[in-house]
Design a protein around this motif. Sequence first.
Motif, PDB file in Angstrom:
ATOM      1  N   VAL A 299      20.092  -0.647  17.300  1.00  0.00           N
ATOM      2  CA  VAL A 299      19.417   0.440  18.013  1.00  0.00           C
ATOM      3  C   VAL A 299      18.515  -0.047  19.007  1.00  0.00           C
ATOM      4  O   VAL A 299      17.638  -1.080  18.953  1.00  0.00           O
ATOM      5  CB  VAL A 299      18.356   1.104  16.849  1.00  0.00           C
ATOM      6  N   GLU A 357      16.721   7.346  21.754  1.00  0.00           N
ATOM      7  CA  GLU A 357      17.122   6.310  20.900  1.00  0.00           C
ATOM      8  C   GLU A 357      18.830   6.296  21.293  1.00  0.00           C
ATOM      9  O   GLU A 357      19.410   7.259  21.147  1.00  0.00           O
ATOM     10  CB  GLU A 357      16.704   6.606  19.513  1.00  0.00           C
ATOM     11  N   SER A 359      22.160   4.366  19.404  1.00  0.00           N
ATOM     12  CA  SER A 359      22.667   3.276  18.347  1.00  0.00           C
ATOM     13  C   SER A 359      24.196   3.116  18.549  1.00  0.00           C
ATOM     14  O   SER A 359      25.099   4.193  18.545  1.00  0.00           O
ATOM     15  CB  SER A 359      22.465   3.558  17.023  1.00  0.00           C
TER      16      SER A 359
END
Lengths: 382, 136
Positions: A299, A357, A359
């Motif tokens: 991440v 974010e 990932s």
Amino acid sequence: MPVILDSYSESNQDNSFTFQTGSPSGFGQSFDAGGGGVLNSASLYLKKNGSPGGIIRFFIYAHTGTYGDTGVPTGSILATSDQINASALSTSFALVNLTFSGGNKITLSASTKYFLVLDTASITGSGSDSVGVGEDASSPTAGGNIASFFSGAWHAFTGSTQDLPFYVYRDDAVSPSSSLSPSSSISPSASDSPSFSVSPSSSGSPSASISSSPSSSYSPSASNSPSSSVSPSSSPSSSPSPSHAQFELGIMRVAKDGKSALNNPAPTDLKFSSEYGTLKYFTKQAVHVQFTADPAVGVNSGKGSYSHNLNYYPYCEVYVSVNGGDYEYCPFAGSGATLLYSANVIISKTKIDVYGEVSGIDSSVWTFDFLIFVFKNDLHLS
Amino acid sequence: MIHPEFKVAKIGKRADSTNPNDFIFHSDYNTFKIIREDTKQITLAASTSDQSFTVPHNQIFIPLITAYAIQSGIAQVFLPNSVNIDSWGPKLGWTSTGVRFNYVKSDATNITFNFDNSNGTTIVVSVRFFVLEVVN
């Protein structure tokens, strides 16, 4: 249409009190009269159990003590509502609204606390025959508190562990001395309605020009009328300075095309009404978050902040553009073939934190461009 | 035909401007009216997702709703479609408190708030909601 002065929703009800012959002779909930006004009606969340007798009516009392903790009614009854028979109550909890008529249409003062009291002395019944009053017994959040009259005195339910769902309404009436006269109501559908504007000069002092007939006059508001300042300041959030012109109006409404501002219109018929709150725009801030994703790390994320320093939780709306794409409402999440990306926002009493974010398998540079719109409206959360 | 207008210009702008962004208020444009605002306290069941709670909105139309949630004991407010963030790191991303505010929606009668709670204990959240304009 009557206007709510104060309320605590019946959706909070999770318990109840019951009253019958010999019960405390008064039982009520304190409330804040808000902007004040002529008392119209009040509601409590009631039901009948079995076959109670007597009548249901409400009293209004003045308030003494600490509001929300030790508050109790004081003095003589200020107003008495119309009444219904207890037998007329539903067997399920329902809001029972009783009108205050004639000499009981008292004027409640703005920002003043009062008590709404159920006349439990007038309820009769025994055994399984009683009147139920809905309450919230699980960390209620009404501003006031309950009080009960027994043994010759009022007793407060201190600590605000229980509150009664209630509504108190004021008249929506527009008196000739305190509001726009019907001949000057602002309605785009009327062919002879006034057209006017307020435009500040370069010095910051507004000028007002009214291009219609003299019938569009504005008289000072009565004590129960909200004031409407039309003097802009350098910051939309700050109060107007005394040097700016101010207009004191009664209830001010602007109707939508084809609708009328008169005769108690629905809010959906109006572009603006002083009877309803508005979002008070404070500022728009851009926050840029950028980071390089590392495929060796599961991440990757970045964070940005805007410090509003309002010292309360403000109403805000946030939009985000990811890698220069279209702005989307935040929080949100999206995905690609091999990755997931998302944006989040957290509000504190001094700042707005925004997060981006990613990932998955990616090694590119990611940009999250946030637009934060902050309004002065307090969320009243703690 | 007369087209009546009521306009309040921003400082430095004129009321006869044609740019709507020059105004604090302009009667040609609708304002978002806060018809009602209130706080709903909710107790989330432990280890349960997709929990819905309803509040009657008491309107004759389906309203637009905005909502904000705060978890008891945690001093931050979070919005629908997000988790309540407990901690954050650039290489770890955010860590959740275990509470997620999934959505808020409205129909002809009720406002519905939906949450997940992955904690093994009940969690109390307060939701401040605003009943705004008509949707339908």
